[in-house]
Design an enzyme around this catalytic site. Structure first.
Site, PDB file in Angstrom:
ATOM      1  N   ASP A  70      -6.581  -6.813   4.168  1.00 44.70           N
ATOM      2  CA  ASP A  70      -7.665  -6.235   3.362  1.00 44.70           C
ATOM      3  C   ASP A  70      -8.513  -7.345   2.762  1.00 44.70           C
ATOM      4  OD1 ASP A  70      -9.121  -4.241   1.897  1.00 44.70           O
ATOM      5  OD2 ASP A  70      -7.956  -4.801   0.126  1.00 44.70           O
TER       6      ASP A  70
ATOM      7  N   ASP B  48      -2.817 -18.185   1.723  1.00 43.27           N
ATOM      8  CA  ASP B  48      -3.752 -19.008   0.931  1.00 43.27           C
ATOM      9  C   ASP B  48      -4.436 -20.044   1.821  1.00 43.27           C
ATOM     10  OD1 ASP B  48      -1.254 -20.209   1.202  1.00 43.27           O
ATOM     11  OD2 ASP B  48      -1.208 -21.046  -0.819  1.00 43.27           O
TER      12      ASP B  48
ATOM     13  N   LYS C 297       3.181 -14.937   3.899  1.00 41.99           N
ATOM     14  CA  LYS C 297       3.458 -15.722   2.687  1.00 41.99           C
ATOM     15  C   LYS C 297       4.954 -15.954   2.680  1.00 41.99           C
ATOM     16  CE  LYS C 297       2.092 -17.683  -1.176  1.00 41.99           C
ATOM     17  NZ  LYS C 297       1.234 -18.904  -1.197  1.00 41.99           N
TER      18      LYS C 297
ATOM     19  N   TYR D 273       0.820  -1.214   0.000  1.00 38.76           N
ATOM     20  CA  TYR D 273       0.000   0.000   0.000  1.00 38.76           C
ATOM     21  C   TYR D 273       0.855   1.267   0.000  1.00 38.76           C
ATOM     22  CZ  TYR D 273      -4.675  -1.942   0.731  1.00 38.76           C
ATOM     23  OH  TYR D 273      -5.887  -2.556   0.575  1.00 38.76           O
TER      24      TYR D 273
ATOM     25  N   ASP E 110     -12.528  -8.886   4.090  1.00 33.74           N
ATOM     26  CA  ASP E 110     -13.744  -8.980   3.255  1.00 33.74           C
ATOM     27  C   ASP E 110     -14.276 -10.407   3.257  1.00 33.74           C
ATOM     28  OD1 ASP E 110     -13.557  -6.287   2.468  1.00 33.74           O
ATOM     29  OD2 ASP E 110     -14.053  -6.741   0.384  1.00 33.74           O
TER      30      ASP E 110
HETATM   31  C1  IPM Z   1     -10.619  -1.174   3.439  1.00 31.51           C
HETATM   32  C2  IPM Z   1     -10.810  -0.654   2.037  1.00 31.51           C
HETATM   33  C3  IPM Z   1      -9.652   0.270   1.700  1.00 31.51           C
HETATM   34  C4  IPM Z   1      -8.369  -0.526   1.758  1.00 31.51           C
HETATM   35  C5  IPM Z   1      -9.807   0.978   0.342  1.00 31.51           C
HETATM   36  C6  IPM Z   1     -11.107   1.739   0.263  1.00 31.51           C
HETATM   37  C7  IPM Z   1      -8.657   1.879   0.057  1.00 31.51           C
HETATM   38  O1  IPM Z   1     -10.939  -1.700   1.141  1.00 31.51           O
HETATM   39  O2  IPM Z   1     -10.555  -0.355   4.376  1.00 31.51           O
HETATM   40  O3  IPM Z   1     -10.558  -2.392   3.597  1.00 31.51           O
HETATM   41  O4  IPM Z   1      -7.989  -1.185   0.778  1.00 31.51           O
HETATM   42  O5  IPM Z   1      -7.719  -0.486   2.796  1.00 31.51           O
HETATM   43 MG    MG Z   2     -11.009  -3.625   2.021  1.00 29.62          MG
END
Ligand code: IPM
Ligand code: MG
Length: 363
Positions: free
Chosen positions: A243, A219, A187, A137, A247
């Site tokens: 990240d 993974d 990893k 990042y 999700d």
């Molecule tokens: C998160 C989001 C952010 C990230 C994006 C919006 C930049 O996906 O907070 O998880 O990748 O960190």
């Molecule tokens: Mg995210």
């Protein structure tokens, strides 16, 4: 206490409106100074910059920040400094908000909304601690340039040992507050930076003999998260893997619309935000789920405002509203009542004040 509210773009505006309602209701406005400022596309519209200097100054001067979402369609084509979606990254970096807590709690009422079978997902209670200040990042060099007539895109995945050590300490401390199990995700079989990650986390682990430390490759971690999510207590991992895994883990709970998050720096200052984005496709339609942002307010009360009872009250109110059958579209299932963003926020406020559901107030 000074709280900066950054609604941002898209559904960020709608969900923070509901979260602020809840914050005001739970504290009854007591000693809270709420200031609002533009960020993201709203920052560009107001001041020609996704992270206006004034917004950043307010962020530095506040005790806590409530953030909605930033980003507009077509965002990624713009240069970094002009990109609404990058405003959050710049803010994280300016305030050195390096520790991102994403608790994955499954409300029993939502067990049917999960994409996994109830017997797999039941009892899930884990915390993803995502490093937020390093990795691909922020690593340099980065860019797209033409080399030998070909476009070449590159980023740098990098961590130094101090960055790894501080998040590792937080991971062990978080595990001590919970079930004393820490799983570090890396990893290390492929990437040198992740070999260093594994080595440093292991070294720090010697200071926490009471916490069981395990290591997984990312993974395998992705696989185990859907195979047996109840096996996890605290997961500590880098920015990029965190990240992606957060999700994935959000879906265990039914929707990313349920996932709150807190990002803290070494001074303990925090930014609180839902883990979802600005969702332009549903923005302005009263469809978004405000619960992730409302639950982020609970984290703010607990971590930054030293009001753990108020945090508990919000979480119970959310549970109560779910038990009463109200659902936004993302968590709706047969036999429950579909409501919009506003009605969901109102229901949480009502549950806080004890005037619970329609049926009760009518009688
Ligand atoms: C998160 C989001 C952010 C990230 C994006 C919006 C930049 O996906 O907070 O998880 O990748 O960190
Ligand atoms: Mg995210």
């Amino acid at each position: 206490m000074k709280i900066l509210v950054l609604p941002g773009d898209g559904i960020g505006v709608e969900v923070t409106r509901e979260a602020v309602k809840v914050l005001r209701a739970v504290t009854r406005g007591r000693a809270l100074e709420l200031v609002e400022a533009p960020i993201g596309g709203a920052g560009v519209a107001a001041a020609g910059d996704p992270l206006p200097a004034q917004t950043l100054a307010l962020a530095r001067a506040s005790d806590a920040i409530l953030f909605g979402a930033a980003g507009v369609p077509g965002d990624e084509a713009l240069p970094y400094e002009q990109r609404p979606g990058a405003s959050l990254l710049r803010l994280r970096s300016h305030l050195d908000l390096y520790a991102n807590y994403r608790p994955i709690m499954l409300f029993p009422e939502l067990i049917g909304a999960s994409s996994l079978r109830p017997e797999i997902v039941g009892g899930t209670d884990l915390l993803i601690l995502r490093e937020l200040s390093g990795d691909a990042y922020f690593g340099e060099p980065r860019g797209v340039e033409v080399r030998d007539g070909r476009r070449h895109g590159f980023n740098t995945m990098a961590y130094d040992e101090a960055q790894i050590a501080r998040i590792a300490h937080d991971g062990f401390r978080a595990a001590r507050q919970r079930r004393r199990r820490l799983c570090s995700v890396d990893k290390a079989n492929v990437l040198e930076v992740m070999q260093l990650w594994r080595t440093v986390v292991g070294e720090i682990g010697r200071e926490y003999p009471d916490v069981e430390l395990t290591h997984l490759f990312v993974d395998a971690a992705a696989m185990h998260l859907v195979r047996q999510p109840t096996a996890f207590d605290v997961i500590v991992t880098g920015n990029m893997f965190g990240d992606i895994l957060s999700d994935e883990a959000a879906m265990l709970t039914g929707s990313i619309g349920m996932l709150p998050s807190a990002s803290l720096n070494e001074a303990g200052r925090g930014l609180y935000e839902p883990s979802h984005g600005s969702a332009p496709d549903i923005a302005g339609k009263d469809l978004a789920n405000p619960l992730a942002t409302i639950l982020s307010v609970a984290m703010m009360l607990r971590f930054s405002l030293n009001q753990p009872e108020a945090a508990d009250r919000i979480e119970s109110a959310v549970q109560h509203v779910l038990a009463s059958g109200l659902r936004t579209a993302d968590i709706w299932s047969e036999g429950t009542t579909k409501v919009g963003t506003r009605a969901m926020g109102d229901a949480v406020v009502a549950a806080l004040s004890g005037t619970t559901t329609k049926t009760i107030t009518k009688s």
